[in-house]
Design an enzyme around this catalytic site. Sequence first.
Site, PDB file in Angstrom:
ATOM      1  N   LYS A 181       0.826  -1.220   0.000  1.00 56.15           N
ATOM      2  CA  LYS A 181       0.000   0.000   0.000  1.00 56.15           C
ATOM      3  C   LYS A 181       0.855   1.263   0.000  1.00 56.15           C
ATOM      4  O   LYS A 181       0.443   2.292  -0.521  1.00 56.15           O
ATOM      5  CB  LYS A 181      -0.984  -0.030   1.167  1.00 56.15           C
ATOM      6  CG  LYS A 181      -2.034  -1.117   0.985  1.00 56.15           C
ATOM      7  CD  LYS A 181      -3.374  -0.814   1.596  1.00 56.15           C
ATOM      8  CE  LYS A 181      -4.390  -1.809   1.045  1.00 56.15           C
ATOM      9  NZ  LYS A 181      -5.669  -1.815   1.719  1.00 56.15           N
ATOM     10  N   LYS A 213      -3.548 -10.263  -6.325  1.00 56.03           N
ATOM     11  CA  LYS A 213      -4.850 -10.616  -5.757  1.00 56.03           C
ATOM     12  C   LYS A 213      -5.945  -9.699  -6.300  1.00 56.03           C
ATOM     13  O   LYS A 213      -5.678  -8.565  -6.709  1.00 56.03           O
ATOM     14  CB  LYS A 213      -4.812 -10.589  -4.231  1.00 56.03           C
ATOM     15  CG  LYS A 213      -4.870  -9.237  -3.592  1.00 56.03           C
ATOM     16  CD  LYS A 213      -5.245  -9.357  -2.095  1.00 56.03           C
ATOM     17  CE  LYS A 213      -5.343  -7.983  -1.466  1.00 56.03           C
ATOM     18  NZ  LYS A 213      -6.003  -7.930  -0.194  1.00 56.03           N
ATOM     19  N   LYS A 273     -10.448  -4.778  -3.920  1.00 56.28           N
ATOM     20  CA  LYS A 273     -11.480  -3.733  -4.054  1.00 56.28           C
ATOM     21  C   LYS A 273     -10.928  -2.453  -4.648  1.00 56.28           C
ATOM     22  O   LYS A 273     -11.598  -1.773  -5.397  1.00 56.28           O
ATOM     23  CB  LYS A 273     -11.965  -3.304  -2.655  1.00 56.28           C
ATOM     24  CG  LYS A 273     -12.923  -4.160  -1.976  1.00 56.28           C
ATOM     25  CD  LYS A 273     -13.324  -3.432  -0.691  1.00 56.28           C
ATOM     26  CE  LYS A 273     -13.241  -4.332   0.507  1.00 56.28           C
ATOM     27  NZ  LYS A 273     -11.996  -4.260   1.258  1.00 56.28           N
TER      28      LYS A 273
HETATM   29  N1  AQP Z   1      -8.529 -11.736  -3.515  1.00 54.57           N
HETATM   30  C1  AQP Z   1      -8.928 -12.253  -2.365  1.00 54.57           C
HETATM   31  N2  AQP Z   1      -9.138 -13.587  -2.265  1.00 54.57           N
HETATM   32  C2  AQP Z   1      -9.567 -14.131  -1.086  1.00 54.57           C
HETATM   33  N3  AQP Z   1      -9.809 -13.393   0.027  1.00 54.57           N
HETATM   34  C3  AQP Z   1      -9.617 -12.062  -0.041  1.00 54.57           C
HETATM   35  N4  AQP Z   1      -9.768 -11.057   0.854  1.00 54.57           N
HETATM   36  C4  AQP Z   1      -9.445  -9.891   0.271  1.00 54.57           C
HETATM   37  N5  AQP Z   1      -9.092 -10.084  -1.003  1.00 54.57           N
HETATM   38  C5  AQP Z   1      -9.176 -11.427  -1.232  1.00 54.57           C
HETATM   39  C6  AQP Z   1     -10.246 -11.246   2.208  1.00 54.57           C
HETATM   40  O1  AQP Z   1     -11.365 -10.388   2.389  1.00 54.57           O
HETATM   41  C7  AQP Z   1     -11.403  -9.981   3.760  1.00 54.57           C
HETATM   42  C8  AQP Z   1     -11.635  -8.513   3.860  1.00 54.57           C
HETATM   43  O2  AQP Z   1     -10.519  -7.807   3.392  1.00 54.57           O
HETATM   44  P1  AQP Z   1     -10.355  -6.280   3.797  1.00 54.57           P
HETATM   45  O3  AQP Z   1     -11.422  -5.468   3.209  1.00 54.57           O
HETATM   46  O4  AQP Z   1     -10.218  -6.150   5.261  1.00 54.57           O
HETATM   47  O5  AQP Z   1      -8.978  -5.857   3.213  1.00 54.57           O
HETATM   48  P2  AQP Z   1      -8.064  -6.467   2.140  1.00 54.57           P
HETATM   49  O6  AQP Z   1      -7.605  -7.822   2.562  1.00 54.57           O
HETATM   50  O7  AQP Z   1      -6.976  -5.458   1.911  1.00 54.57           O
HETATM   51  O8  AQP Z   1      -9.042  -6.602   0.881  1.00 54.57           O
HETATM   52  P3  AQP Z   1      -9.022  -5.806  -0.467  1.00 54.57           P
HETATM   53  O9  AQP Z   1     -10.172  -6.239  -1.269  1.00 54.57           O
HETATM   54  O10 AQP Z   1      -7.666  -5.929  -1.112  1.00 54.57           O
HETATM   55  O11 AQP Z   1      -9.277  -4.322   0.002  1.00 54.57           O
HETATM   56  P4  AQP Z   1      -8.436  -3.025  -0.298  1.00 54.57           P
HETATM   57  O12 AQP Z   1      -8.344  -2.947  -1.784  1.00 54.57           O
HETATM   58  O13 AQP Z   1      -9.205  -1.919   0.322  1.00 54.57           O
HETATM   59  O14 AQP Z   1      -7.099  -3.230   0.338  1.00 54.57           O
HETATM   60  C9  AQP Z   1     -10.110 -10.466   4.419  1.00 54.57           C
HETATM   61  O15 AQP Z   1     -10.385 -11.651   5.153  1.00 54.57           O
HETATM   62  C10 AQP Z   1      -9.231 -10.772   3.249  1.00 54.57           C
HETATM   63  O16 AQP Z   1      -8.287 -11.795   3.551  1.00 54.57           O
END
Ligand code: AQP
Length: 338
Positions: free
Chosen positions: A116, A198, A201
Amino acid sequence: MAEEVKKRVFSGVQPTGKVTLGNYLGAIRNWTPLQEAYDCLFCVVDLHSLTVAQVPAELRKNTLDLVALYIACGIDPSKSILFIQSHVSAHAELAWILDTVAYVGELNRMTQFKDKSRKHADNINMGLMNYPVLMASDILLYQAEYIPVGKDQVQHVELTRDIALRFNARYSDTFAIPECLLSKSGSSIKSLQDPTAKMSKSDVNDNAIISLTDDPDTIRRKLRRAVTDSDTDVNCVRMSADKPGVSNLLNIYTTCSGLSVAEAERQFEGKGYGVFKDAVADAVISVLQPIQSEQKRLLADKGYLEAVLKQGADKASRIAQKTLSKVYRKVGLIPKIN
Ligand code: AQP
Protein backbone atom coordinates in the site's frame (compact mmCIF):
# COMPACT_ATOMS: atom_id res chain seq x y z
CA MET A 1 -26.07 -28.33 33.88
CA ALA A 2 -23.31 -25.78 33.10
CA GLU A 3 -23.96 -23.77 29.94
CA GLU A 4 -21.59 -24.67 27.10
CA VAL A 5 -19.10 -21.86 26.46
CA LYS A 6 -18.66 -21.48 22.71
CA LYS A 7 -15.32 -20.46 21.24
CA ARG A 8 -15.29 -17.02 19.73
CA VAL A 9 -14.86 -16.01 16.07
CA PHE A 10 -14.10 -12.48 14.82
CA SER A 11 -13.76 -11.14 11.30
CA GLY A 12 -14.37 -7.99 9.28
CA VAL A 13 -14.13 -6.28 5.91
CA GLN A 14 -13.17 -2.66 5.21
CA PRO A 15 -15.79 -0.48 3.49
CA THR A 16 -13.18 0.73 1.02
CA GLY A 17 -15.14 0.33 -2.17
CA LYS A 18 -17.07 -2.27 -4.07
CA VAL A 19 -16.74 -5.58 -2.26
CA THR A 20 -15.22 -8.15 -4.61
CA LEU A 21 -15.81 -11.79 -5.34
CA GLY A 22 -12.43 -12.31 -3.61
CA ASN A 23 -13.71 -10.78 -0.37
CA TYR A 24 -16.82 -12.94 -0.63
CA LEU A 25 -15.22 -16.29 -1.49
CA GLY A 26 -12.18 -15.76 0.73
CA ALA A 27 -13.98 -14.40 3.78
CA ILE A 28 -17.69 -13.51 4.07
CA ARG A 29 -19.03 -16.73 2.54
CA ASN A 30 -17.15 -18.80 5.11
CA TRP A 31 -18.59 -16.92 8.07
CA THR A 32 -22.19 -18.12 7.73
CA PRO A 33 -21.63 -21.80 8.63
CA LEU A 34 -19.65 -20.81 11.74
CA GLN A 35 -22.63 -19.14 13.37
CA GLU A 36 -24.06 -22.31 14.93
CA ALA A 37 -20.94 -23.71 16.53
CA TYR A 38 -19.23 -20.47 17.56
CA ASP A 39 -19.93 -17.19 19.27
CA CYS A 40 -19.39 -14.90 16.25
CA LEU A 41 -18.67 -11.19 15.87
CA PHE A 42 -18.67 -9.71 12.37
CA CYS A 43 -17.56 -6.12 12.01
CA VAL A 44 -17.49 -3.49 9.28
CA VAL A 45 -14.00 -2.14 9.95
CA ASP A 46 -14.53 1.49 8.96
CA LEU A 47 -11.58 2.87 10.97
CA HIS A 48 -9.22 0.71 8.92
CA SER A 49 -10.50 2.19 5.69
CA LEU A 50 -9.31 5.68 6.74
CA THR A 51 -5.72 4.56 6.21
CA VAL A 52 -6.34 5.24 2.51
CA ALA A 53 -7.96 8.53 1.38
CA GLN A 54 -11.77 8.22 1.35
CA VAL A 55 -14.57 10.50 0.17
CA PRO A 56 -16.66 10.88 3.37
CA ALA A 57 -20.07 10.50 1.66
CA GLU A 58 -18.87 7.41 -0.20
CA LEU A 59 -17.46 5.91 2.99
CA ARG A 60 -20.84 6.33 4.72
CA LYS A 61 -22.61 4.66 1.78
CA ASN A 62 -20.08 1.83 1.50
CA THR A 63 -20.40 1.17 5.23
CA LEU A 64 -24.19 0.74 5.14
CA ASP A 65 -23.98 -1.25 1.89
CA LEU A 66 -21.58 -3.62 3.60
CA VAL A 67 -23.81 -4.05 6.65
CA ALA A 68 -26.69 -5.01 4.33
CA LEU A 69 -24.37 -7.27 2.36
CA TYR A 70 -23.29 -9.18 5.47
CA ILE A 71 -26.93 -9.94 6.26
CA ALA A 72 -27.73 -10.73 2.61
CA CYS A 73 -24.83 -13.22 2.61
CA GLY A 74 -26.35 -15.04 5.58
CA ILE A 75 -25.08 -13.32 8.72
CA ASP A 76 -27.99 -13.58 11.11
CA PRO A 77 -28.02 -10.71 13.66
CA SER A 78 -29.97 -12.88 16.09
CA LYS A 79 -27.10 -15.40 16.14
CA SER A 80 -24.03 -13.21 15.59
CA ILE A 81 -22.98 -9.76 16.75
CA LEU A 82 -22.89 -7.48 13.71
CA PHE A 83 -21.52 -4.00 14.26
CA ILE A 84 -19.50 -1.08 12.94
CA GLN A 85 -15.98 -0.78 14.36
CA SER A 86 -16.15 2.97 15.11
CA HIS A 87 -19.29 2.40 17.22
CA VAL A 88 -17.14 0.65 19.83
CA SER A 89 -14.50 3.11 21.02
CA ALA A 90 -12.52 0.37 22.79
CA HIS A 91 -10.99 -0.67 19.42
CA ALA A 92 -9.05 2.59 19.14
CA GLU A 93 -8.29 2.65 22.87
CA LEU A 94 -6.78 -0.84 22.99
CA ALA A 95 -4.87 -0.11 19.78
CA TRP A 96 -2.99 2.65 21.63
CA ILE A 97 -1.91 0.26 24.38
CA LEU A 98 -0.90 -2.37 21.81
CA ASP A 99 1.10 0.29 19.96
CA THR A 100 3.37 0.32 22.99
CA VAL A 101 3.88 -3.44 22.63
CA ALA A 102 4.29 -3.72 18.83
CA TYR A 103 7.69 -2.92 17.32
CA VAL A 104 8.25 -0.53 14.42
CA GLY A 105 10.52 -3.13 12.79
CA GLU A 106 7.80 -5.78 12.61
CA LEU A 107 5.20 -3.32 11.27
CA ASN A 108 7.68 -2.20 8.62
CA ARG A 109 7.99 -5.77 7.39
CA MET A 110 4.26 -6.28 6.71
CA THR A 111 3.58 -7.09 3.05
CA GLN A 112 0.34 -5.08 2.96
CA PHE A 113 2.13 -2.00 4.37
CA LYS A 114 4.82 -2.29 1.71
CA ASP A 115 2.25 -2.85 -1.09
CA LYS A 116 0.00 0.00 0.00
CA SER A 117 2.95 2.35 0.54
CA ARG A 118 3.90 1.72 -3.08
CA LYS A 119 0.32 2.23 -4.29
CA HIS A 120 -0.29 5.34 -2.17
CA ALA A 121 3.18 6.89 -2.18
CA ASP A 122 1.69 10.35 -1.62
CA ASN A 123 -0.11 9.25 1.57
CA ILE A 124 2.06 6.90 3.65
CA ASN A 125 0.37 7.85 6.90
CA MET A 126 0.98 6.42 10.38
CA GLY A 127 -2.39 4.65 10.22
CA LEU A 128 -1.24 2.65 7.21
CA MET A 129 1.70 1.37 9.21
CA ASN A 130 -0.38 0.85 12.36
CA TYR A 131 -3.15 -1.03 10.53
CA PRO A 132 -2.09 -4.45 11.92
CA VAL A 133 -2.08 -3.08 15.48
CA LEU A 134 -5.68 -1.90 15.11
CA MET A 135 -6.50 -5.31 13.65
CA ALA A 136 -4.85 -6.96 16.67
CA SER A 137 -7.01 -4.79 18.87
CA ASP A 138 -10.17 -5.84 16.94
CA ILE A 139 -9.37 -9.49 17.57
CA LEU A 140 -7.92 -9.41 21.09
CA LEU A 141 -10.69 -7.23 22.56
CA TYR A 142 -13.12 -10.11 22.07
CA GLN A 143 -10.72 -12.91 23.11
CA ALA A 144 -11.43 -14.37 19.66
CA GLU A 145 -9.81 -17.74 18.99
CA TYR A 146 -10.64 -18.22 15.32
CA ILE A 147 -10.24 -15.63 12.58
CA PRO A 148 -11.73 -16.60 9.19
CA VAL A 149 -9.79 -14.55 6.61
CA GLY A 150 -8.31 -14.86 3.14
CA LYS A 151 -4.62 -15.72 2.68
CA ASP A 152 -3.56 -12.07 2.37
CA GLN A 153 -4.47 -11.44 6.03
CA VAL A 154 -2.62 -14.42 7.52
CA GLN A 155 0.50 -12.34 8.19
CA HIS A 156 -1.56 -9.84 10.20
CA VAL A 157 -3.14 -12.59 12.31
CA GLU A 158 0.34 -13.99 12.97
CA LEU A 159 1.46 -10.55 14.14
CA THR A 160 -1.62 -10.40 16.39
CA ARG A 161 -0.50 -13.68 17.97
CA ASP A 162 2.99 -12.26 18.55
CA ILE A 163 1.58 -9.10 20.15
CA ALA A 164 -0.77 -11.11 22.38
CA LEU A 165 1.99 -13.50 23.49
CA ARG A 166 4.31 -10.56 24.22
CA PHE A 167 1.63 -8.74 26.23
CA ASN A 168 0.76 -11.92 28.16
CA ALA A 169 4.43 -12.54 28.96
CA ARG A 170 4.93 -8.95 30.11
CA TYR A 171 1.73 -8.41 32.11
CA SER A 172 0.44 -11.98 32.82
CA ASP A 173 -2.15 -13.99 30.94
CA THR A 174 -4.69 -11.59 29.42
CA PHE A 175 -5.48 -12.42 25.79
CA ALA A 176 -6.60 -15.59 24.04
CA ILE A 177 -4.17 -16.50 21.24
CA PRO A 178 -6.03 -16.44 17.92
CA GLU A 179 -5.53 -18.58 14.84
CA CYS A 180 -6.60 -18.23 11.20
CA LEU A 181 -9.39 -20.23 9.63
CA LEU A 182 -8.62 -20.51 5.92
CA SER A 183 -11.17 -21.95 3.53
CA LYS A 184 -10.13 -24.96 1.43
CA SER A 185 -10.83 -23.08 -1.79
CA GLY A 186 -11.34 -19.42 -2.56
CA SER A 187 -8.88 -18.09 0.02
CA SER A 188 -6.80 -16.42 -2.70
CA ILE A 189 -8.80 -15.15 -5.67
CA LYS A 190 -6.64 -13.36 -8.23
CA SER A 191 -7.16 -10.34 -10.46
CA LEU A 192 -8.87 -11.19 -13.77
CA GLN A 193 -6.35 -9.06 -15.61
CA ASP A 194 -3.20 -10.08 -13.73
CA PRO A 195 -3.58 -13.53 -12.17
CA THR A 196 -0.34 -13.11 -10.23
CA ALA A 197 -1.91 -10.29 -8.15
CA LYS A 198 -4.85 -10.62 -5.76
CA MET A 199 -8.30 -9.40 -6.69
CA SER A 200 -8.62 -6.20 -4.67
CA LYS A 201 -11.48 -3.73 -4.05
CA SER A 202 -9.19 -0.79 -4.62
CA ASP A 203 -7.92 -1.99 -8.02
CA VAL A 204 -8.23 0.95 -10.41
CA ASN A 205 -8.91 -1.41 -13.32
CA ASP A 206 -12.60 -2.32 -13.01
CA ASN A 207 -12.13 -5.22 -15.44
CA ALA A 208 -9.77 -6.88 -12.97
CA ILE A 209 -12.46 -7.43 -10.34
CA ILE A 210 -15.93 -8.85 -10.07
CA SER A 211 -17.86 -6.68 -7.70
CA LEU A 212 -20.71 -8.27 -5.75
CA THR A 213 -23.01 -5.64 -7.22
CA ASP A 214 -22.07 -6.26 -10.88
CA ASP A 215 -25.06 -7.20 -13.04
CA PRO A 216 -25.07 -10.48 -15.01
CA ASP A 217 -24.00 -8.88 -18.31
CA THR A 218 -21.06 -7.14 -16.65
CA ILE A 219 -19.98 -10.35 -14.90
CA ARG A 220 -20.09 -12.27 -18.20
CA ARG A 221 -18.22 -9.54 -20.08
CA LYS A 222 -15.45 -9.32 -17.44
CA LEU A 223 -15.02 -13.10 -17.33
CA ARG A 224 -14.90 -13.36 -21.13
CA ARG A 225 -12.13 -10.76 -21.08
CA ALA A 226 -10.23 -12.44 -18.23
CA VAL A 227 -6.65 -13.19 -19.25
CA THR A 228 -5.93 -16.83 -19.96
CA ASP A 229 -2.52 -18.24 -20.53
CA SER A 230 -0.36 -18.21 -23.61
CA ASP A 231 1.24 -21.60 -23.07
CA THR A 232 1.40 -24.38 -25.66
CA ASP A 233 -1.54 -26.14 -24.04
CA VAL A 234 -4.00 -23.63 -25.49
CA ASN A 235 -7.65 -24.10 -24.55
CA CYS A 236 -6.86 -26.82 -22.02
CA VAL A 237 -8.73 -26.23 -18.75
CA ARG A 238 -6.32 -27.50 -16.14
CA MET A 239 -5.19 -26.40 -12.66
CA SER A 240 -1.47 -25.78 -12.99
CA ALA A 241 1.22 -23.35 -11.82
CA ASP A 242 2.05 -22.55 -15.45
CA LYS A 243 -1.59 -21.61 -16.09
CA PRO A 244 -2.30 -18.93 -13.44
CA GLY A 245 -5.19 -17.34 -15.40
CA VAL A 246 -7.06 -20.59 -16.06
CA SER A 247 -6.27 -21.85 -12.54
CA ASN A 248 -7.81 -18.71 -11.07
CA LEU A 249 -10.98 -19.16 -13.14
CA LEU A 250 -11.11 -22.84 -12.17
CA ASN A 251 -10.75 -21.85 -8.54
CA ILE A 252 -13.66 -19.41 -8.90
CA TYR A 253 -15.71 -22.02 -10.76
CA THR A 254 -15.20 -24.86 -8.28
CA THR A 255 -15.73 -22.60 -5.25
CA CYS A 256 -19.01 -21.28 -6.71
CA SER A 257 -20.31 -24.58 -8.13
CA GLY A 258 -19.16 -26.92 -5.36
CA LEU A 259 -17.54 -29.27 -7.91
CA SER A 260 -14.06 -30.66 -7.29
CA VAL A 261 -11.16 -29.57 -9.52
CA ALA A 262 -11.01 -33.05 -11.12
CA GLU A 263 -14.77 -32.94 -11.90
CA ALA A 264 -14.44 -29.48 -13.43
CA GLU A 265 -11.39 -30.45 -15.51
CA ARG A 266 -13.33 -33.47 -16.84
CA GLN A 267 -16.36 -31.29 -17.62
CA PHE A 268 -14.31 -29.03 -19.91
CA GLU A 269 -12.14 -31.68 -21.57
CA GLY A 270 -11.91 -30.94 -25.29
CA LYS A 271 -13.94 -27.74 -24.95
CA GLY A 272 -12.55 -24.27 -25.62
CA TYR A 273 -11.94 -21.40 -23.19
CA GLY A 274 -15.11 -19.68 -24.46
CA VAL A 275 -17.37 -22.48 -23.19
CA PHE A 276 -15.39 -22.61 -19.94
CA LYS A 277 -15.60 -18.87 -19.30
CA ASP A 278 -19.35 -18.85 -19.93
CA ALA A 279 -19.79 -21.66 -17.41
CA VAL A 280 -17.74 -19.70 -14.86
CA ALA A 281 -19.99 -16.68 -15.50
CA ASP A 282 -23.15 -18.79 -15.01
CA ALA A 283 -21.83 -20.16 -11.71
CA VAL A 284 -20.86 -16.71 -10.39
CA ILE A 285 -24.16 -15.13 -11.47
CA SER A 286 -26.22 -17.82 -9.77
CA VAL A 287 -24.31 -17.28 -6.51
CA LEU A 288 -24.51 -13.48 -6.62
CA GLN A 289 -28.05 -12.83 -7.86
CA PRO A 290 -29.93 -13.84 -4.67
CA ILE A 291 -27.43 -11.86 -2.56
CA GLN A 292 -27.91 -8.77 -4.70
CA SER A 293 -31.70 -8.80 -4.45
CA GLU A 294 -31.61 -9.39 -0.69
CA GLN A 295 -29.09 -6.58 -0.20
CA LYS A 296 -31.33 -4.22 -2.18
CA ARG A 297 -34.35 -5.17 -0.04
CA LEU A 298 -32.40 -4.61 3.19
CA LEU A 299 -31.06 -1.23 2.10
CA ALA A 300 -34.61 -0.04 1.63
CA ASP A 301 -35.28 -0.83 5.32
CA LYS A 302 -33.01 1.66 7.13
CA GLY A 303 -34.94 1.25 10.40
CA TYR A 304 -34.10 -2.44 10.54
CA LEU A 305 -30.41 -1.86 9.75
CA GLU A 306 -30.17 0.84 12.43
CA ALA A 307 -31.74 -1.47 15.02
CA VAL A 308 -29.29 -4.26 14.11
CA LEU A 309 -26.36 -1.86 14.42
CA LYS A 310 -27.48 -0.47 17.76
CA GLN A 311 -27.94 -3.91 19.22
CA GLY A 312 -24.60 -5.06 17.76
CA ALA A 313 -22.68 -2.08 19.14
CA ASP A 314 -24.23 -2.52 22.62
CA LYS A 315 -23.37 -6.21 22.78
CA ALA A 316 -19.87 -5.75 21.36
CA SER A 317 -19.15 -2.81 23.71
CA ARG A 318 -19.99 -4.88 26.78
CA ILE A 319 -17.48 -7.59 25.83
CA ALA A 320 -14.85 -5.09 24.66
CA GLN A 321 -15.08 -2.96 27.79
CA LYS A 322 -14.40 -5.96 30.01
CA THR A 323 -11.14 -6.70 28.17
CA LEU A 324 -10.12 -3.04 28.02
CA SER A 325 -10.62 -2.56 31.79
CA LYS A 326 -8.53 -5.64 32.45
CA VAL A 327 -5.77 -4.34 30.17
CA TYR A 328 -5.78 -0.87 31.74
CA ARG A 329 -5.50 -2.42 35.19
CA LYS A 330 -2.68 -4.74 34.15
CA VAL A 331 -0.55 -2.00 32.60
CA GLY A 332 -0.96 0.20 35.68
CA LEU A 333 -3.63 2.77 34.76
CA ILE A 334 -5.90 3.87 37.62
CA PRO A 335 -9.53 2.87 36.98
CA LYS A 336 -11.99 5.75 36.67
CA ILE A 337 -14.41 6.09 39.61
CA ASN A 338 -18.00 5.96 38.32
N1 AQP B 1 -8.53 -11.74 -3.51
C1 AQP B 1 -8.93 -12.25 -2.37
N2 AQP B 1 -9.14 -13.59 -2.26
C2 AQP B 1 -9.57 -14.13 -1.09
N3 AQP B 1 -9.81 -13.39 0.03
C3 AQP B 1 -9.62 -12.06 -0.04
N4 AQP B 1 -9.77 -11.06 0.85
C4 AQP B 1 -9.45 -9.89 0.27
N5 AQP B 1 -9.09 -10.08 -1.00
C5 AQP B 1 -9.18 -11.43 -1.23
C6 AQP B 1 -10.25 -11.25 2.21
O1 AQP B 1 -11.36 -10.39 2.39
C7 AQP B 1 -11.40 -9.98 3.76
C8 AQP B 1 -11.63 -8.51 3.86
O2 AQP B 1 -10.52 -7.81 3.39
P1 AQP B 1 -10.35 -6.28 3.80
O3 AQP B 1 -11.42 -5.47 3.21
O4 AQP B 1 -10.22 -6.15 5.26
O5 AQP B 1 -8.98 -5.86 3.21
P2 AQP B 1 -8.06 -6.47 2.14
O6 AQP B 1 -7.60 -7.82 2.56
O7 AQP B 1 -6.98 -5.46 1.91
O8 AQP B 1 -9.04 -6.60 0.88
P3 AQP B 1 -9.02 -5.81 -0.47
O9 AQP B 1 -10.17 -6.24 -1.27
O10 AQP B 1 -7.67 -5.93 -1.11
O11 AQP B 1 -9.28 -4.32 0.00
P4 AQP B 1 -8.44 -3.02 -0.30
O12 AQP B 1 -8.34 -2.95 -1.78
O13 AQP B 1 -9.21 -1.92 0.32
O14 AQP B 1 -7.10 -3.23 0.34
C9 AQP B 1 -10.11 -10.47 4.42
O15 AQP B 1 -10.38 -11.65 5.15
C10 AQP B 1 -9.23 -10.77 3.25
O16 AQP B 1 -8.29 -11.79 3.55
